[in-house]
Design a protein around this motif. Structure first.
Motif, PDB file in Angstrom:
ATOM      1  N   GLY A   1       5.875   1.474   7.582  1.00 16.61           N
ATOM      2  CA  GLY A   1       7.294   1.251   7.859  1.00 16.61           C
ATOM      3  C   GLY A   1       8.153   0.923   6.663  1.00 16.61           C
ATOM      4  O   GLY A   1       9.280   0.437   6.818  1.00 16.61           O
ATOM      5  N   ASP A   2       7.662   1.182   5.464  1.00 16.69           N
ATOM      6  CA  ASP A   2       8.422   0.889   4.244  1.00 16.69           C
ATOM      7  C   ASP A   2       9.486   1.973   4.049  1.00 16.69           C
ATOM      8  O   ASP A   2       9.171   3.166   3.982  1.00 16.69           O
ATOM      9  N   THR A   3      10.763   1.595   3.927  1.00 18.30           N
ATOM     10  CA  THR A   3      11.845   2.576   3.780  1.00 18.30           C
ATOM     11  C   THR A   3      11.757   3.364   2.475  1.00 18.30           C
ATOM     12  O   THR A   3      12.388   4.419   2.352  1.00 18.30           O
ATOM     13  N   ARG A   4      10.997   2.878   1.526  1.00 19.79           N
ATOM     14  CA  ARG A   4      10.808   3.645   0.285  1.00 19.79           C
ATOM     15  C   ARG A   4      10.099   4.962   0.544  1.00 19.79           C
ATOM     16  O   ARG A   4      10.129   5.872  -0.293  1.00 19.79           O
ATOM     17  N   ALA A   5       9.438   5.085   1.688  1.00 18.84           N
ATOM     18  CA  ALA A   5       8.706   6.306   2.005  1.00 18.84           C
ATOM     19  C   ALA A   5       9.592   7.380   2.639  1.00 18.84           C
ATOM     20  O   ALA A   5       9.136   8.509   2.853  1.00 18.84           O
ATOM     21  N   ILE A   6      10.868   7.062   2.928  1.00 19.05           N
ATOM     22  CA  ILE A   6      11.725   8.030   3.631  1.00 19.05           C
ATOM     23  C   ILE A   6      11.900   9.307   2.816  1.00 19.05           C
ATOM     24  O   ILE A   6      11.721  10.425   3.336  1.00 19.05           O
TER      25      ILE A   6
ATOM     26  N   ARG B   1      18.755   6.165   8.565  1.00 20.59           N
ATOM     27  CA  ARG B   1      18.552   7.210   7.550  1.00 20.59           C
ATOM     28  C   ARG B   1      17.272   7.984   7.801  1.00 20.59           C
ATOM     29  O   ARG B   1      17.224   9.205   7.626  1.00 20.59           O
ATOM     30  N   ALA B   2      16.199   7.281   8.220  1.00 24.11           N
ATOM     31  CA  ALA B   2      14.930   7.951   8.498  1.00 24.11           C
ATOM     32  C   ALA B   2      15.078   8.917   9.678  1.00 24.11           C
ATOM     33  O   ALA B   2      14.592  10.056   9.638  1.00 24.11           O
ATOM     34  N   ARG B   3      15.769   8.483  10.739  1.00 25.10           N
ATOM     35  CA  ARG B   3      15.923   9.342  11.916  1.00 25.10           C
ATOM     36  C   ARG B   3      16.816  10.538  11.613  1.00 25.10           C
ATOM     37  O   ARG B   3      16.589  11.654  12.106  1.00 25.10           O
TER      38      ARG B   3
ATOM     39  N   ALA C   1       7.567  14.023  10.303  1.00 25.50           N
ATOM     40  CA  ALA C   1       8.669  13.762  11.245  1.00 25.50           C
ATOM     41  C   ALA C   1       8.334  12.563  12.127  1.00 25.50           C
ATOM     42  O   ALA C   1       9.197  11.704  12.402  1.00 25.50           O
ATOM     43  N   TRP C   2       7.086  12.493  12.577  1.00 24.39           N
ATOM     44  CA  TRP C   2       6.651  11.334  13.391  1.00 24.39           C
ATOM     45  C   TRP C   2       6.806  10.048  12.594  1.00 24.39           C
ATOM     46  O   TRP C   2       7.262   9.027  13.127  1.00 24.39           O
ATOM     47  N   ALA C   3       6.428  10.090  11.315  1.00 25.46           N
ATOM     48  CA  ALA C   3       6.499   8.891  10.480  1.00 25.46           C
ATOM     49  C   ALA C   3       7.934   8.445  10.279  1.00 25.46           C
ATOM     50  O   ALA C   3       8.229   7.244  10.290  1.00 25.46           O
ATOM     51  N   LEU C   4       8.846   9.391  10.128  1.00 26.66           N
ATOM     52  CA  LEU C   4      10.253   9.023   9.959  1.00 26.66           C
ATOM     53  C   LEU C   4      10.768   8.345  11.224  1.00 26.66           C
ATOM     54  O   LEU C   4      11.526   7.368  11.154  1.00 26.66           O
ATOM     55  N   ASN C   5      10.358   8.852  12.378  1.00 28.34           N
ATOM     56  CA  ASN C   5      10.730   8.184  13.629  1.00 28.34           C
ATOM     57  C   ASN C   5      10.141   6.776  13.697  1.00 28.34           C
ATOM     58  O   ASN C   5      10.780   5.840  14.194  1.00 28.34           O
ATOM     59  N   ALA C   6       8.884   6.654  13.216  1.00 25.20           N
ATOM     60  CA  ALA C   6       8.221   5.344  13.274  1.00 25.20           C
ATOM     61  C   ALA C   6       8.902   4.341  12.354  1.00 25.20           C
ATOM     62  O   ALA C   6       9.015   3.145  12.699  1.00 25.20           O
TER      63      ALA C   6
ATOM     64  N   SER D   1       0.809  -1.223   0.000  1.00 27.53           N
ATOM     65  CA  SER D   1       0.000   0.000   0.000  1.00 27.53           C
ATOM     66  C   SER D   1       0.842   1.273   0.000  1.00 27.53           C
ATOM     67  O   SER D   1       0.288   2.372  -0.042  1.00 27.53           O
ATOM     68  N   THR D   2       2.166   1.149   0.050  1.00 25.58           N
ATOM     69  CA  THR D   2       3.021   2.323   0.208  1.00 25.58           C
ATOM     70  C   THR D   2       2.780   3.376  -0.864  1.00 25.58           C
ATOM     71  O   THR D   2       2.597   4.566  -0.562  1.00 25.58           O
ATOM     72  N   GLN D   3       2.768   2.980  -2.112  1.00 26.26           N
ATOM     73  CA  GLN D   3       2.611   3.957  -3.188  1.00 26.26           C
ATOM     74  C   GLN D   3       1.235   4.609  -3.167  1.00 26.26           C
ATOM     75  O   GLN D   3       1.105   5.819  -3.382  1.00 26.26           O
TER      76      GLN D   3
END
Length: 435
Positions: free
Chosen positions: A371-376, A406-408, A396-401, A344-346
Motif C-alpha cells: 500500500g505504499d503510494t511510491r509504488a503508484i 491518484r492510484a485509482r 491494476a489490482w494493486a492500484l485499486n488496493a 520492502s517497497t523498493q
C-alpha cells in the motif's frame, strides 16, 4: 724399531676400537651403565618424593640425564642402538611418572566446578533429573563449605541459582590460593567431592535420555487424547489437531504443544502436518521456530510468517526475492506483501522488470498489499507497457488496493482495455473514483 712401531700402532688401534664404536652405532657399555645407574637413583628418589619441591629436583635430574642420553644416541637417525633406545624409554617413562605424581592443584578443582556449573545450567533436565541434581549440588556445597570455612546457600533450587553458587565456590577456591603441598588434603577432598558431583550429574535424567514419544508424553503432548482417539493412527497427528482446536478456542498455550511436536518429530509426514496446522492458525508464538526454518528456505515456513505478519522475518526473506528459484521468489513476494511494511517497497518494485511474468505479477500484487503510494508510478508503467496481460491485471489490482485517488485514476483509464481482467479492475477503480 719398525717392529716396535707396529706393536704400538696395534695397541693404539685396539684402544680406539674400544672407545669409538664402529659407525657410531654402539654405545660404550660403561657410559650406558652409568646413565642407567643415574636413572635407578631417580626411580628411588621418586618413590620417596613427598612434595612439589622433591618433584622439581627430580625433574632437574632428568634434564641432566637427558643430555647424557642424547650424547649416547646415534647422530644418524637411520641408525639404531637398542641400549640408547631403552634409556630413552626409561627417561620418558620417568617423566610421565613425575607428572602423574604432581598435584592435584587448586586449578583442577576450579575446572571441575566450572564444568559442573555449566552442565547444571545448560542441560535440559527432566523433572526427575532435577530432583537428582539438587541434592547432588547441595552435598558438594556442604563439603566445600566445611573445607573452605564458608557457607554456600543458593538463592533457590532453580538450576541457574545452583550453578551460580557453584561458580561462587570456584571463585573462592581460586582466591584462596591453595598450595599443592600445604593444602593437599583440602584440595584432594574438594576434588573428590567435585568428581562425585560430576558422576551424579552424568547419572541424572535429562530429556535427551528419553525417546521422543516418552519426552512428548512427559510434557503433556498426548494429554488431549482419550482411549478412543488414541487408537487412531497416528496418535501424534490427532494430538496436533486437538491442540490446534484448543488454540482456536482460546487456549493460547496449546500452540506450545504444536511447536513441541515440530521440534521433536523427525518424520517428513509429521512435520508437514504440524506446518499445515500452524498455517491454519498463524500463531505469533511460532515466529521464532518458523524463522529458523525460513533461514533454510522452507517455503511453507515463509508463507506462514507472511500470514502471521512477522516483520522480523523481512531481514531474512527479502534476500530470496532474487535468484533462480521462481517458486521460492513468488512465495517470498507474497509473504512480504502480507507482512505489509513499506520498507520492502523498493525490494519488491525491483522485481516488476523481471524476465519471468509470474514474478512480475506476484511483485505487483505484493505492492498492492504493502500500500505504499511510491509504488503508484511503477505500477502505472507496468499497466501501460508490460507485454503480459496477467501482469497488467495484477498492476491494476494493486492500484485499486493502494486505494488513493491518484492510484485509482491510473487504473480507471483502462476501462476499454483489450484484456478482460484489466477492464474489470479499471471499472472498479472508476466506480470508486466517481463515488
Amino acid at each position: 724399531m719398525s717392529n716396535g712401531d707396529d706393536g704400538d700402532g696395534a695397541n693404539e688401534a685396539d684402544t680406539d676400537a674400544e672407545s669409538t664404536p664402529e659407525g657410531g652405532a654402539d654405545v660404550p657399555a660403561a657410559d650406558a651403565d652409568a646413565v642407567g645407574d643415574r636413572l635407578d637413583s631417580v626411580e628411588e628418589a621418586l618413590e620417596d618424593a613427598e612434595t612439589e619441591a622433591d618433584l622439581d629436583a627430580i625433574d632437574a635430574d632428568l634434564d641432566a640425564i637427558e643430555e647424557a642420553v642424547e650424547a649416547l644416541e646415534p647422530d644418524d637417525e637411520d641408525e639404531e642402538n637398542e641400549e640408547a633406545a631403552d634409556l630413552r624409554d626409561r627417561l620418558d617413562s620417568l617423566r610421565d611418572d613425575v607428572a602423574s605424581q604432581r598435584g592435584p592443584y587448586a586449578e583442577d578443582v576450579t575446572e571441575i566446578i566450572e564444568t559442573a556449573a555449566d552442565t547444571v545450567e545448560t542441560t535440559e533436565w527432566t523433572e526427575d533429573g532435577e530432583l537428582e541434581v539438587i541434592p547432588a549440588v547441595e552435598e558438594f556445597l556442604d563439603t566445600a563449605g566445611s573445607q573452605l570455612v564458608e557457607t554456600f546457600e543458593p538463592d533457590s533450587d532453580e538450576m541457574g541459582d545452583l550453578a551460580a553458587e557453584l561458580r561462587t565456590v570456584s571463585e573462592i577456591v581460586a582466591d584462596t590460593d591453595l598450595d599443592a603441598d600445604e593444602d593437599a588434603e583440602t584440595i584432594e577432598t574438594l576434588l573428590e567431592a567435585g568428581e562425585s558431583l560430576e558422576t551424579a550429574l552424568d547419572d541424572a535424567e535429562e530429556w535427551d535420555d528419553l525417546l521422543v514419544r516418552e519426552q512428548l508424553d512427559a510434557q503433556g503432548f498426548y494429554d488431549p487424547l482419550d482411549p478412543e482417539n488414541r487408537k487412531d493412527f497416528p496418535a501424534e497427528w490427532n494430538a496436533v489437531k486437538l491442540h490446534e482446536k484448543a488454540y482456536k478456542d482460546g487456549d493460547e498455550e496449546a500452540v506450545e504443544m504444536i511447536l513441541l511436536g515440530l521440534e521433536k518429530f523427525e518424520s517428513d509426514f509429521m512435520e508437514e502436518n504440524v506446518l499445515d496446522s500452524l498455517e491454519r492458525i498463524a500463531p505469533p508464538e511460532a515466529t521464532e521456530d518458523l524463522l529458523a526454518m525460513a533461514e533454510k528456505r522452507n517455503k511453507q515456513a515463509i508463507r506462514i510468517l507472511g500470514r502471521i505478519g512477522a516483520e522480523e522475518a523481512l531481514d531474512t526473506i527479502e534476500e530470496y526475492v532474487e535468484g533462480g528459484d521462481v517458486a521460492l521468489r513468488k512465495v517470498t513476494l507474497r509473504a512480504i506483501g502480507a507482512i505489509g511494511q513499506e520498507r520492502s517497497t523498493q525490494v519488491v518494485a525491483d522485481q516488476l522488470v523481471d524476465d519471468d511474468a509470474e514474478v512480475r505479477s506476484t511483485a505487483a500484487r505484493a505492492l498492492g498489499l504493502i500500500g505504499d503510494t511510491r509504488a503508484i508510478d511503477p505500477l502505472a508503467d507496468v499497466l501501460a507497457e508490460d507485454d503480459a496481460d496477467e501482469v497488467r491485471a495484477s498492476a491494476a489490482w494493486a492500484l485499486n488496493a493502494i486505494g488513493t485517488e491518484r492510484a485509482r485514476e491510473a487504473a480507471a483509464d483502462y476501462a476499454d482495455d483489450r484484456a478482460y481482467l484489466v477492464q474489470v479492475e479499471a471499472e472498479k477503480a472508476a466506480e470508486s473514483t466517481s463515488a
